[in-house]
Scaffold this motif. Structure first.
Motif, PDB file in Angstrom:
ATOM      1  N   GLU A  15       0.834  -1.207   0.000  1.00  0.00           N
ATOM      2  CA  GLU A  15       0.000   0.000   0.000  1.00  0.00           C
ATOM      3  C   GLU A  15       0.866   1.253   0.000  1.00  0.00           C
ATOM      4  OE1 GLU A  15      -2.951  -0.019   3.135  1.00  0.00           O
ATOM      5  OE2 GLU A  15      -3.404  -2.130   2.739  1.00  0.00           O
ATOM      6  N   VAL A  16       1.907   1.256   0.812  1.00  0.00           N
ATOM      7  CA  VAL A  16       2.809   2.408   0.882  1.00  0.00           C
ATOM      8  C   VAL A  16       3.537   2.594  -0.451  1.00  0.00           C
ATOM      9  CG1 VAL A  16       4.904   3.302   1.979  1.00  0.00           C
ATOM     10  CG2 VAL A  16       3.073   2.336   3.378  1.00  0.00           C
ATOM     11  N   GLU A  17       3.988   1.501  -1.052  1.00  0.00           N
ATOM     12  CA  GLU A  17       4.670   1.585  -2.348  1.00  0.00           C
ATOM     13  C   GLU A  17       3.755   2.172  -3.416  1.00  0.00           C
ATOM     14  OE1 GLU A  17       5.993  -2.408  -3.012  1.00  0.00           O
ATOM     15  OE2 GLU A  17       7.720  -2.184  -1.692  1.00  0.00           O
ATOM     16  N   LEU A  18       2.485   1.782  -3.402  1.00  0.00           N
ATOM     17  CA  LEU A  18       1.545   2.305  -4.388  1.00  0.00           C
ATOM     18  C   LEU A  18       1.229   3.778  -4.142  1.00  0.00           C
ATOM     19  CD1 LEU A  18      -0.854  -0.749  -4.797  1.00  0.00           C
ATOM     20  CD2 LEU A  18       0.943   0.025  -6.371  1.00  0.00           C
ATOM     21  N   LYS A  51      10.358   2.051 -12.398  1.00  0.00           N
ATOM     22  CA  LYS A  51       9.914   1.000 -11.470  1.00  0.00           C
ATOM     23  C   LYS A  51       9.278   1.614 -10.234  1.00  0.00           C
ATOM     24  CE  LYS A  51      13.039  -2.636 -12.946  1.00  0.00           C
ATOM     25  NZ  LYS A  51      14.144  -3.527 -12.575  1.00  0.00           N
ATOM     26  N   TRP A  52       9.845   2.721  -9.753  1.00  0.00           N
ATOM     27  CA  TRP A  52       9.242   3.413  -8.605  1.00  0.00           C
ATOM     28  C   TRP A  52       7.816   3.823  -8.939  1.00  0.00           C
ATOM     29  CZ3 TRP A  52      13.536   7.444  -7.049  1.00  0.00           C
ATOM     30  CH2 TRP A  52      14.631   6.759  -6.507  1.00  0.00           C
ATOM     31  N   GLU A  53       7.629   4.397 -10.141  1.00  0.00           N
ATOM     32  CA  GLU A  53       6.291   4.857 -10.536  1.00  0.00           C
ATOM     33  C   GLU A  53       5.320   3.693 -10.737  1.00  0.00           C
ATOM     34  OE1 GLU A  53       6.108   7.600 -13.795  1.00  0.00           O
ATOM     35  OE2 GLU A  53       6.973   9.225 -12.618  1.00  0.00           O
ATOM     36  N   GLN A  54       5.853   2.529 -10.997  1.00  0.00           N
ATOM     37  CA  GLN A  54       5.010   1.333 -11.164  1.00  0.00           C
ATOM     38  C   GLN A  54       4.749   0.627  -9.832  1.00  0.00           C
ATOM     39  OE1 GLN A  54       6.530  -1.293 -14.278  1.00  0.00           O
ATOM     40  NE2 GLN A  54       7.455   0.492 -15.248  1.00  0.00           N
ATOM     41  N   GLY A  55       5.407   1.095  -8.787  1.00  0.00           N
ATOM     42  CA  GLY A  55       5.249   0.465  -7.482  1.00  0.00           C
ATOM     43  C   GLY A  55       5.959  -0.868  -7.379  1.00  0.00           C
ATOM     44  N   VAL A  56       6.986  -1.051  -8.201  1.00  0.00           N
ATOM     45  CA  VAL A  56       7.736  -2.311  -8.208  1.00  0.00           C
ATOM     46  C   VAL A  56       8.765  -2.291  -7.090  1.00  0.00           C
ATOM     47  CG1 VAL A  56       9.318  -3.751  -9.537  1.00  0.00           C
ATOM     48  CG2 VAL A  56       7.406  -2.619 -10.684  1.00  0.00           C
TER      49      VAL A  56
END
Length: 59
Positions: A15-18, A51-56
């Motif tokens: 959730e935090v990553e997203l 990848k950050w923007e994709q939440g990977v």
């Protein structure tokens, strides 16, 4: 205080990553930056920034 299980920890982390991904996209758009420009500011490659923007996650 809630007792976190490994599964709940993983769910919260995702959730935090997203949320981070959503904020990166929003702020980059507000500034009118490309991913390449944002990556340069952050000191990472464009691929990493994407990848950050994709939440990977790397874990």
């Amino acid at each position: 205080m809630e007792n976190f299980t490994a599964q709940r920890y993983t769910e919260c982390r995702k959730e935090v990553e997203l949320m981070l991904a959503d904020n990166l996209i929003l702020l980059r758009g507000l500034k009118g930056l490309t991913q390449e420009q944002a990556a340069e500011i952050a000191g990472v490659t464009r691929q990493s920034y994407s990848k950050w923007e994709q939440g990977v996650s790397h874990s």
